[in-house]
Design a protein around this motif. Structure first.
Motif, PDB file in Angstrom:
ATOM      1  N   ARG A  38      -4.785  -5.006  18.679  1.00 53.55           N
ATOM      2  CA  ARG A  38      -5.875  -5.933  19.000  1.00 53.55           C
ATOM      3  C   ARG A  38      -7.020  -5.843  18.003  1.00 53.55           C
ATOM      4  O   ARG A  38      -7.828  -6.760  17.895  1.00 53.55           O
ATOM      5  N   ASN A  39      -7.117  -4.728  17.290  1.00 53.34           N
ATOM      6  CA  ASN A  39      -8.216  -4.532  16.351  1.00 53.34           C
ATOM      7  C   ASN A  39      -7.781  -4.584  14.897  1.00 53.34           C
ATOM      8  O   ASN A  39      -8.554  -4.226  14.004  1.00 53.34           O
ATOM      9  N   THR A  40      -6.567  -5.061  14.644  1.00 50.03           N
ATOM     10  CA  THR A  40      -6.079  -5.111  13.268  1.00 50.03           C
ATOM     11  C   THR A  40      -6.982  -5.954  12.377  1.00 50.03           C
ATOM     12  O   THR A  40      -7.119  -5.668  11.187  1.00 50.03           O
ATOM     13  N   GLN A  41      -7.607  -6.972  12.947  1.00 48.97           N
ATOM     14  CA  GLN A  41      -8.514  -7.807  12.157  1.00 48.97           C
ATOM     15  C   GLN A  41      -9.970  -7.677  12.603  1.00 48.97           C
ATOM     16  O   GLN A  41     -10.775  -8.578  12.398  1.00 48.97           O
ATOM     17  N   ASN A  42     -10.284  -6.528  13.184  1.00 46.50           N
ATOM     18  CA  ASN A  42     -11.679  -6.200  13.457  1.00 46.50           C
ATOM     19  C   ASN A  42     -12.232  -5.582  12.172  1.00 46.50           C
ATOM     20  O   ASN A  42     -12.260  -4.359  12.005  1.00 46.50           O
ATOM     21  N   PHE A  43     -12.649  -6.422  11.250  1.00 48.76           N
ATOM     22  CA  PHE A  43     -12.926  -5.980   9.900  1.00 48.76           C
ATOM     23  C   PHE A  43     -14.084  -4.990   9.810  1.00 48.76           C
ATOM     24  O   PHE A  43     -14.085  -4.098   8.960  1.00 48.76           O
ATOM     25  N   PHE A  91      -0.203  -8.241  16.471  1.00 47.19           N
ATOM     26  CA  PHE A  91       0.970  -8.808  17.143  1.00 47.19           C
ATOM     27  C   PHE A  91       1.092 -10.317  17.004  1.00 47.19           C
ATOM     28  O   PHE A  91       2.122 -10.895  17.336  1.00 47.19           O
ATOM     29  N   GLY A  92       0.057 -10.992  16.499  1.00 48.68           N
ATOM     30  CA  GLY A  92       0.141 -12.446  16.384  1.00 48.68           C
ATOM     31  C   GLY A  92      -0.203 -12.956  15.007  1.00 48.68           C
ATOM     32  O   GLY A  92      -0.538 -14.132  14.845  1.00 48.68           O
ATOM     33  N   ILE A  93      -0.116 -12.081  13.992  1.00 49.83           N
ATOM     34  CA  ILE A  93      -0.452 -12.491  12.624  1.00 49.83           C
ATOM     35  C   ILE A  93       0.698 -12.118  11.697  1.00 49.83           C
ATOM     36  O   ILE A  93       1.609 -11.392  12.069  1.00 49.83           O
ATOM     37  N   THR A  94       0.633 -12.624  10.478  1.00 48.34           N
ATOM     38  CA  THR A  94       1.718 -12.375   9.533  1.00 48.34           C
ATOM     39  C   THR A  94       1.674 -10.945   9.008  1.00 48.34           C
ATOM     40  O   THR A  94       0.658 -10.241   9.114  1.00 48.34           O
ATOM     41  N   LEU A  95       2.780 -10.536   8.413  1.00 50.75           N
ATOM     42  CA  LEU A  95       2.832  -9.208   7.802  1.00 50.75           C
ATOM     43  C   LEU A  95       1.811  -9.105   6.685  1.00 50.75           C
ATOM     44  O   LEU A  95       1.129  -8.078   6.545  1.00 50.75           O
ATOM     45  N   ASP A  96       1.656 -10.147   5.886  1.00 54.83           N
ATOM     46  CA  ASP A  96       0.685 -10.140   4.796  1.00 54.83           C
ATOM     47  C   ASP A  96      -0.734  -9.921   5.321  1.00 54.83           C
ATOM     48  O   ASP A  96      -1.510  -9.148   4.746  1.00 54.83           O
ATOM     49  N   SER A 144      -9.817   0.045   0.593  1.00 50.90           N
ATOM     50  CA  SER A 144     -10.865  -0.425  -0.312  1.00 50.90           C
ATOM     51  C   SER A 144     -12.202   0.241  -0.030  1.00 50.90           C
ATOM     52  O   SER A 144     -13.076   0.302  -0.893  1.00 50.90           O
ATOM     53  N   GLU A 145     -12.365   0.770   1.192  1.00 48.07           N
ATOM     54  CA  GLU A 145     -13.590   1.481   1.541  1.00 48.07           C
ATOM     55  C   GLU A 145     -13.504   2.974   1.207  1.00 48.07           C
ATOM     56  O   GLU A 145     -14.475   3.701   1.376  1.00 48.07           O
ATOM     57  N   GLY A 146     -12.318   3.437   0.780  1.00 51.04           N
ATOM     58  CA  GLY A 146     -12.211   4.825   0.332  1.00 51.04           C
ATOM     59  C   GLY A 146     -11.132   5.664   0.983  1.00 51.04           C
ATOM     60  O   GLY A 146     -10.760   6.709   0.448  1.00 51.04           O
ATOM     61  N   ASN A 147     -10.638   5.248   2.152  1.00 50.51           N
ATOM     62  CA  ASN A 147      -9.641   6.070   2.852  1.00 50.51           C
ATOM     63  C   ASN A 147      -8.244   5.514   2.574  1.00 50.51           C
ATOM     64  O   ASN A 147      -7.844   4.484   3.099  1.00 50.51           O
ATOM     65  N   ARG A 148      -7.495   6.238   1.746  1.00 49.14           N
ATOM     66  CA  ARG A 148      -6.144   5.797   1.401  1.00 49.14           C
ATOM     67  C   ARG A 148      -5.074   6.554   2.188  1.00 49.14           C
ATOM     68  O   ARG A 148      -3.885   6.350   1.948  1.00 49.14           O
ATOM     69  N   LYS A 149      -5.496   7.392   3.117  1.00 54.29           N
ATOM     70  CA  LYS A 149      -4.535   8.113   3.947  1.00 54.29           C
ATOM     71  C   LYS A 149      -4.179   7.225   5.145  1.00 54.29           C
ATOM     72  O   LYS A 149      -4.630   7.436   6.266  1.00 54.29           O
ATOM     73  N   VAL A 150      -3.385   6.216   4.858  1.00 56.76           N
ATOM     74  CA  VAL A 150      -3.084   5.183   5.836  1.00 56.76           C
ATOM     75  C   VAL A 150      -1.578   5.129   6.095  1.00 56.76           C
ATOM     76  O   VAL A 150      -0.776   5.127   5.154  1.00 56.76           O
ATOM     77  N   VAL A 151      -1.214   5.088   7.373  1.00 58.76           N
ATOM     78  CA  VAL A 151       0.160   4.868   7.801  1.00 58.76           C
ATOM     79  C   VAL A 151       0.213   3.494   8.456  1.00 58.76           C
ATOM     80  O   VAL A 151      -0.650   3.158   9.269  1.00 58.76           O
ATOM     81  N   PHE A 152       1.208   2.708   8.095  1.00 67.91           N
ATOM     82  CA  PHE A 152       1.323   1.352   8.643  1.00 67.91           C
ATOM     83  C   PHE A 152       2.312   1.361   9.794  1.00 67.91           C
ATOM     84  O   PHE A 152       3.447   1.825   9.661  1.00 67.91           O
ATOM     85  N   GLY A 153       1.891   0.822  10.955  1.00 69.66           N
ATOM     86  CA  GLY A 153       2.718   0.865  12.152  1.00 69.66           C
ATOM     87  C   GLY A 153       3.304  -0.482  12.539  1.00 69.66           C
ATOM     88  O   GLY A 153       2.590  -1.476  12.647  1.00 69.66           O
ATOM     89  N   LEU A 154       4.610  -0.498  12.767  1.00 70.22           N
ATOM     90  CA  LEU A 154       5.295  -1.675  13.290  1.00 70.22           C
ATOM     91  C   LEU A 154       5.489  -1.486  14.790  1.00 70.22           C
ATOM     92  O   LEU A 154       6.029  -0.464  15.214  1.00 70.22           O
ATOM     93  N   ARG A 155       5.069  -2.462  15.590  1.00 65.31           N
ATOM     94  CA  ARG A 155       5.102  -2.303  17.052  1.00 65.31           C
ATOM     95  C   ARG A 155       5.638  -3.522  17.785  1.00 65.31           C
ATOM     96  O   ARG A 155       5.479  -3.667  18.987  1.00 65.31           O
ATOM     97  N   GLY A 156       6.301  -4.390  17.033  1.00 60.69           N
ATOM     98  CA  GLY A 156       6.872  -5.582  17.645  1.00 60.69           C
ATOM     99  C   GLY A 156       5.911  -6.759  17.626  1.00 60.69           C
ATOM    100  O   GLY A 156       4.695  -6.581  17.643  1.00 60.69           O
ATOM    101  N   MET A 157       6.451  -7.962  17.598  1.00 63.07           N
ATOM    102  CA  MET A 157       5.658  -9.184  17.541  1.00 63.07           C
ATOM    103  C   MET A 157       5.600  -9.842  18.913  1.00 63.07           C
ATOM    104  O   MET A 157       6.598  -9.889  19.646  1.00 63.07           O
ATOM    105  N   LYS A 158       4.438 -10.368  19.273  1.00 62.67           N
ATOM    106  CA  LYS A 158       4.233 -10.971  20.583  1.00 62.67           C
ATOM    107  C   LYS A 158       4.799 -12.392  20.586  1.00 62.67           C
ATOM    108  O   LYS A 158       4.195 -13.331  20.055  1.00 62.67           O
TER     109      LYS A 158
END
Length: 384
Positions: free
Chosen positions: A203-208, A228-233, A244-258
């Motif tokens: 729900r917060n994937t695009q809470n910039f 869950f409702g946006i493209t992979l890109d 881009s803000e400095g934290n590159r220790k990021v894991v990308f999670g796939l959790r299914g599409m709504k």
């Protein structure tokens, strides 16, 4: 363009100062320096921003203390896997390595409910050789009347029990910057008994603004779930906000599409994107079979759909598994119907090991086939 400097090149180095002075005089080019301090060495990258197309790789390669030059060719500037960029893709946190060649299991409670259940879960993890878990303290819910999590009230005993049972990293979702402060305070008060990977939920994937705040801190790595409702890109660009803000220790999670295209499962399982994300970026990839499937249904072979989905992701090369377990699913305050049983933990881990071995065999097969099909050198070259 990225200039990768020689290991352990520090800001006091004469070559480093000479390099920065040279770059400062380049018209139309600005620089951004990123430094990663590892257990064995310090790595520094200098990002050149502006019209870099006219810059020759060979010229940049000959600059002082430059070990490698990477020309950025993808939209994901920091996390992207750029052309001829074969650098290792991992980071270490609190004794656990996260990379595109590792696999970590985060089994645990979707939402913390009682101290007793937390302890039973962590004890089972220790007894089965696990050092990671998931524990939800803050739970964004669709309905305002649903349980929202115990919040900071449960953090002290969760962290203390993690220390007691040797749990090194806890995946914990946050939804507000104040949660970050509460986690930091609770860790300090418990003597930093464990570590936390901050989870940004779908729900917060695009809470910039939240992404920027979490990206500016570098104490904790981040697990970003796909929207869950946006493209992979769009979701990968959300991860780029963090980096881009400095934290590159990021894991990308796939959790299914709504979408109801996934019925009767809770979401449409998207684990075929595991190799896609690994190809496009340098991020480790996590799968969340519990929220993808959302039920304990089993096929005629006796295997739960959740375990089938898990294996699909692992055999495709997943690097992390986020999965719900609960000592008493009927009493769970969140997502009880999809939680696996404690007695199923050894079965789950053994099933994952089987799939991981199959993935490694597939990789070896692909490498062997590639070697066998490479064109042979002409006999004149071989004799030379």
């Amino acid at each position: 363009m990225i200039l990768v400097l020689s290991p352990d090149t520090g800001p006091e180095s004469p070559d480093y100062k000479q390099l920065l002075a040279y770059l400062a005089n380049m018209p139309g080019i600005s620089t951004r320096v990123r430094t990663e301090v590892g257990s064995e060495q310090t790595l520094t990258e200098v990002y050149l921003i502006g019209n870099t197309k006219a810059l020759l790789v060979e010229d940049m390669q000959n600059l002082p203390c430059v070990e490698q030059v990477v020309r950025i060719s993808e939209e994901y500037r920091v996390l992207g896997r750029h052309k001829d960029d074969h650098r290792p893709t991992y980071f270490d946190y609190n004794g656990v390595r996260f990379g595109q060649d590792t696999l970590n299991v985060f089994a645990g409670l979707c939402a913390v409910d009682t101290l007793e259940h937390v302890e039973l879960m962590m004890q089972a993890l220790r007894d089965n050789g696990q050092v990671c878990t998931r524990m939800g303290a803050y739970k964004p819910r669709t309905s305002p009347y649903s349980f929202q999590g115990h919040g900071k009230a449960c953090l002290p005993y969760v962290f203390e029990l993690a220390g007691k049972y040797g749990i090194r990293v806890i995946a914990m979702e946050i939804t507000h910057e104040s949660h970050l402060e509460e986690i930091c305070d609770a860790l300090y008060r418990t003597g930093n008994a464990t570590g936390v990977i901050l989870q940004i939920g779908t729900r917060n994937t695009q809470n910039f603004e939240l992404l920027k705040i979490v990206g500016r801190q570098q104490d904790f790595p981040v697990l970003l779930k796909r929207g869950f409702g946006i493209t992979l890109d769009e979701s990968l660009n959300a991860a780029e906000y963090l980096a881009s803000e400095g934290n590159r220790k990021v894991v990308f999670g796939l959790r299914g599409m709504k979408t109801n295209m996934g019925d009767p499962h809770r979401n449409f399982v998207d684990f075929a994107h595991v190799p896609v994300v690994k190809r496009l970026t340098r991020m480790p990839v996590c799968i969340d079979p519990s929220h993808s499937v959302g039920m304990r249904a089993a096929s005629p072979d006796g295997i739960l759909d959740i375990m089938h989905a898990t294996v699909q992701g692992v055999i495709a090369g997943a690097n992390m598994i986020l999965v719900d377990f609960h000592p008493a699913p009927g009493k769970a305050l969140v997502d009880g119907p999809q939680a696996l049983l404690m007695r199923e933990l050894p079965l789950f881990l053994e099933d994952v090991a089987i799939a991981r071995k199959a993935y490694e065999q597939r990789v070896a097969l692909a490498q062997r086939y590639q070697e066998d099909t490479e064109p042979a050198l002409p006999s004149s070259v071989q004799s030379a």
